[in-house]
Scaffold this active site. Structure first.
Site, mmCIF file in Angstrom:
data_model
loop_
_atom_site.group_PDB
_atom_site.id
_atom_site.type_symbol
_atom_site.label_atom_id
_atom_site.label_comp_id
_atom_site.label_asym_id
_atom_site.label_seq_id
_atom_site.Cartn_x
_atom_site.Cartn_y
_atom_site.Cartn_z
ATOM 1 C CG HIS A 189 -2.001 -1.034 1.089
ATOM 2 N ND1 HIS A 189 -2.874 -1.086 0.034
ATOM 3 C CD2 HIS A 189 -2.297 -2.091 1.869
ATOM 4 C CE1 HIS A 189 -3.669 -2.116 0.184
ATOM 5 N NE2 HIS A 189 -3.343 -2.748 1.286
ATOM 6 C CD GLU A 431 -20.480 -3.660 -17.690
ATOM 7 O OE1 GLU A 431 -19.318 -3.552 -17.256
ATOM 8 O OE2 GLU A 431 -21.462 -3.250 -17.057
ATOM 9 C CG ASP A 455 -17.705 -6.694 -15.811
ATOM 10 O OD1 ASP A 455 -17.248 -7.692 -15.220
ATOM 11 O OD2 ASP A 455 -18.240 -5.747 -15.210
ATOM 12 N NE ARG A 465 -13.645 -6.981 -13.001
ATOM 13 C CZ ARG A 465 -14.345 -5.859 -13.136
ATOM 14 N NH1 ARG A 465 -15.409 -5.826 -13.933
ATOM 15 N NH2 ARG A 465 -14.023 -4.773 -12.497
ATOM 16 C CB CYS A 502 -15.910 3.873 -18.781
ATOM 17 S SG CYS A 502 -17.129 2.562 -18.637
HETATM 18 C C1 PEP Z 1 -15.958 -2.446 -16.715
HETATM 19 O O1 PEP Z 1 -16.483 -3.544 -16.526
HETATM 20 O O2 PEP Z 1 -15.101 -2.227 -17.591
HETATM 21 C C2 PEP Z 1 -16.315 -1.308 -15.850
HETATM 22 C C3 PEP Z 1 -15.887 -0.089 -16.092
HETATM 23 O O3 PEP Z 1 -17.072 -1.591 -14.761
HETATM 24 P P1 PEP Z 1 -16.510 -2.191 -13.382
HETATM 25 O O4 PEP Z 1 -15.032 -2.291 -13.490
HETATM 26 O O5 PEP Z 1 -16.989 -1.268 -12.327
HETATM 27 O O6 PEP Z 1 -17.206 -3.517 -13.371
HETATM 28 MG MG MG Z 2 -18.254 -3.685 -15.268
#
Ligand code: PEP
Ligand code: MG
Length: 559
Positions: A189, A431, A455, A465, A502
């Protein structure tokens, strides 16, 4: 001159003298206590003080380094509240009639051993956390006054056996040029905090640490993990120059703060930031993001012991929209489930939670929760440029049902005489492979797509993941994922809507020309990556590389 080798944990070069920071040595002794109730009381008081102190550090860290990196202090405070941990300590005091310091340090050993033996890398890391919080607790019990890092005079390089996250975050950037430690790793950390705070750091020096003295100067190279003790003139000159070049490149990056994100051949792209908490907005603005491309609204639920009320949510959305002064703020509706859980939702255990009851699936089956969030969002919509985005979509039905609920919420608010914006964008996250494959249809019902590559990678490649055993198979650059993205953008364009990204890939500098070639119009990344991404965009000449990139994607060579 001597060269010591450690682990480069935070980029940058520092030249200066060392200041040895030693947490006052304290050896826990086992003592017999007669009045165990009074001893438990003494422990309880120290525990409360340690929690208060961590909460204060958390508040300070929130302002300086943002929500994500400050979370560790909340986790530490939560550990001190953990029933198993607390009961183990009070049990030892009562049953073995021992002093609280000893009970804490024994409990720390037991819990740390338990975490270390786990297979999961993340849980293994928790053993260091148990030691950290227990150390703070023992020091509180023993009323030990630490050497304060606040009292540093002049500019120094701090050398310590180890630095706890709470110590790292209190380092004064104007005085601490760098830090070097005997222990620690790249993913500890303290290392993560050093990177966020922009302080060069070399950790994990082990025995080499003993060669350091506070005489003469040293050079700390945070890129390679090397430390030059009493450097000769030539080395000194070389590193002085390298430090200057590096500082200049950082300065140049900051010059891009208010510059447009535009390729050399004039293609404009919007670079936004991902946030998880309103306090992240400070970093968003410091780094010149053009808006918020993803506000993960889960924190409202995860920080709460019960469903957050409409008014609580309204206050948060209003704050974000107001502070962003008309820049677009995309709020993602509740995305709980899978790896994110809160007890009061009472979601039963699932064999395969990533494919289970999560996100929009929860919202559509528990409309009372969804409606509360949507009412709060619509009420806040008059304070800025709101966009609403729905996660984990797999069917047109989900999109249409969501739109129906939004219309019903508007009608309710109208009847109640409550204002909401005439227009706000409505988009969905792409996603899942299902959403990609019907993106031509979905595009006709929404204003934008935002690709969640985190995702999308997991579902396209069938690679969990969260599963470290198969993390080598988790590849967001996989051709299958890139083709999914390309198809999404093409279908969006066909129906006149824009597509952004994103997920974490949006900050993958090597892939940015590929995303631009596909026609992606927005990238939303962690606030501290905004300027690096802008620099990459500004250096790219799409005319020169577009055809080649698209040909590679078609022919099967992904990079
Ligand atoms: C994604 O799945 O790429 C995303 C931005 O959402 P999260 O990481 O919050 O699942
Ligand atoms: Mg996601």
């Amino acid at each position: 001159m001597e060269i010591l080798k450690g682990v480069g944990a935070s980029k940058g070069i520092a030249i200066g003298r060392l200041l040895f920071y030693t947490a006052s040595p304290y050896k826990v002794e086992k003592k017999n206590v007669e009045d165990t109730v009074a001893e438990q009381q003494r422990f309880e008081e120290a525990r409360q003080k340690a929690i208060d102190s961590l909460n204060r550090i958390y508040e300070k860290a929130l302002l300086e380094i943002g929500e994500e990196d400050s979370l560790i202090f909340q986790i530490h405070a939560m550990m001190l509240d953990d029933l198993d941990y607390v009961e183990n300590i009070t049990g030892l005091i009562a049953n073995e009639k021992v002093n609280a310091e000893y009970a804490v340090s024994e409990t720390a050993k037991q819990f740390a051993a338990m975490f270390s033996s786990m297979d999961d890398e993340y849980m293994k890391q928790r053993s260091a956390d148990v030691f950290d919080v227990s150390k703070s607790l023992v020091r509180e019990l023993a009323s030990i006054k630490e050497q304060s890092l606040d009292d540093i005079t002049g500019q120094v390089i701090v050398a310590a056996d180890d630095l706890m996250p709470s110590e790292t975050v209190q380092l004064d950037k104007s005085k601490v040029l760098a830090f070097v430690t005997r222990s620690g790793s790249k993913i500890s950390h303290s290392a993560i905090l050093a990177r966020t705070m922009g302080i060069p750091a070399v950790v994990g020096l082990d025995n080499a640490f003993d060669s350091l003295t506070d005489e003469g100067s040293v050079i700390v190279d945070g890129f390679t993990g090397s430390i030059y003790v009493e450097p000769d003139c030539e080395t000194m000159e070389q590193f002085t120059q390298r430090r200057e070049e590096y500082l200049l490149s950082r300065k140049k990056l900051l010059e891009l703060k208010d510059k447009p994100s535009e390729t050399l051949d004039g293609i404009k792209i919007e670079i936004n930031a991902n946030i998880g908490h309103p306090s992240d907005i400070t970093l968003v603005q410091e780094n010149g993001a053009e808006g918020i491309g993803l506000f993960r609204s889960e924190f409202l639920y995860m920080d709460s012991d019960d469903f957050p009320t409409e008014d609580t949510q309204f206050a948060v959305y209003k704050e974000i929209l107001t502070r962003m002064k008309g820049q677009r703020v995309i709020v993602r509706t509740l995305d709980l489930g899978a790896d994110k859980h809160v007890p009061y939702f009472n979601i039963s255990n699932e064999d395969n939670p990533a494919m289970g009851y999560r996100a929009i699936r929860i919202c559509l089956t528990r409309p009372e929760i969804f409606i509360t969030q949507l009412r709060a969002l619509l009420r806040a919509s008059v304070y800025g440029r709101l966009a609403i985005m729905v996660p984990m979509v797999t069917s047109l039905d989900e999109v249409l049902k969501t739109k129906e609920i939004i219309e019903a919420v508007k009608a309710q608010l109208k009847v109640e005489g409550i204002e909401y914006a005439d227009h706000f964008e409505f988009g969905i996250m792409i996603e899942t492979p299902a959403a990609v494959m019907i993106s031509d249809i979905l595009a006709q019902h929404v204003d934008f797509f935002s690709i969640g590559t985190n995702d999308l990678t997991q579902y396209t490649l069938a690679v969990d993941r969260m599963n470290h055993t198969i993390s080598h198979l988790y590849d967001p650059r996989h051709l299958a994922v890139l083709r999914m993205m390309k198809l999404t953008v093409e279908n969006g364009k066909k129906h006149g809507i824009w597509t952004g990204i994103c997920g974490e890939s949006a900050a993958d500098l090597e892939l940015i020309p590929t995303f631009l070639a596909m026609g992606v119009e927005e990238l939303s990344v962690t606030p501290t990556a905004v300027l690096d991404v802008r620099q990459k965009v500004c250096e790219t000449n799409l005319n020169e590389c577009r055809a080649d990139i698209l040909q590679r994607l078609d022919s099967g060579i992904s990079r």
